[in-house]
Design a protein around this motif. Sequence first.
Motif, PDB file in Angstrom:
ATOM      1  N   TRP A  32       2.061  -4.332  10.738  1.00  0.00           N
ATOM      2  CA  TRP A  32       0.871  -3.666  10.204  1.00  0.00           C
ATOM      3  C   TRP A  32       0.945  -3.609   8.677  1.00  0.00           C
ATOM      4  CZ3 TRP A  32      -3.840  -1.876  11.656  1.00  0.00           C
ATOM      5  CH2 TRP A  32      -4.466  -0.952  10.822  1.00  0.00           C
ATOM      6  N   THR A  36      -1.534  -5.029   5.527  1.00  0.00           N
ATOM      7  CA  THR A  36      -2.357  -3.992   4.895  1.00  0.00           C
ATOM      8  C   THR A  36      -1.846  -3.504   3.542  1.00  0.00           C
ATOM      9  OG1 THR A  36      -1.204  -2.225   6.104  1.00  0.00           O
ATOM     10  CG2 THR A  36      -3.185  -3.175   7.146  1.00  0.00           C
ATOM     11  N   PHE A  59      -6.993  -0.047   0.542  1.00  0.00           N
ATOM     12  CA  PHE A  59      -7.086  -0.185   1.995  1.00  0.00           C
ATOM     13  C   PHE A  59      -7.574   1.124   2.608  1.00  0.00           C
ATOM     14  CE2 PHE A  59      -5.326  -0.304   6.366  1.00  0.00           C
ATOM     15  CZ  PHE A  59      -5.996  -1.427   6.812  1.00  0.00           C
ATOM     16  N   TYR A  83     -13.222  -3.571   3.574  1.00  0.00           N
ATOM     17  CA  TYR A  83     -12.756  -2.969   4.825  1.00  0.00           C
ATOM     18  C   TYR A  83     -13.863  -2.114   5.433  1.00  0.00           C
ATOM     19  CZ  TYR A  83      -8.452  -4.721   2.911  1.00  0.00           C
ATOM     20  OH  TYR A  83      -7.507  -5.556   2.390  1.00  0.00           O
ATOM     21  N   ILE A  86     -11.066   1.056  10.097  1.00  0.00           N
ATOM     22  CA  ILE A  86      -9.602   1.100  10.181  1.00  0.00           C
ATOM     23  C   ILE A  86      -9.188   2.131  11.223  1.00  0.00           C
ATOM     24  CG2 ILE A  86      -7.448   1.617   8.958  1.00  0.00           C
ATOM     25  CD1 ILE A  86      -8.916   0.839   6.326  1.00  0.00           C
TER      26      ILE A  86
END
Length: 166
Positions: A32, A36, A59, A83, A86
């Motif tokens: 992850w 990211t 992010f 983005y 999330i």
Amino acid sequence: MTTNLLFDFTVDKATKTVFITREFDAELSLVWDAFTKAELLDQWVAPKPWTSRTKHMNFEVGGRRFYAMVSPDGLERWAIQKYTSITPKTNFKMFNAFADKDENPELPGSDWDFNFSEQGGITKVNISIYNESLERLEKMIEMGFKEGYAASMRNLENLIRSLSGE
């Protein structure tokens, strides 16, 4: 270390979508982070001999990453990633578009959907890339996207191995 890790790359022109599945012999949190965090992304995302340079990255939903793929002779190919969703450690979505050095997007772009899962110490990443036009999808494929992304995944595997102390 597991060596027979899955890498599947499928193009569905009817839906204008690329589907990628890749497994990594690593904990989900490490994989992850590699997807990211700018300082990790820049170490693997560009297929060699190109490099990646993030100008800025935030992010979070509504945030963005602005970065360049840089050729050995200094040619910069910029892109913007916005983005849109999330869910920590399991999913994120973004809109991706090529851009100029001043952050003006070159549309159309593509919608990327990343899903992460872990089982038995193996983390699986499922990615779908929906293109707004068939022409853009075909251009990606013609530009060597499959080969370039496969090379990037090998870079990521090597980075994960080094971060895991192997």
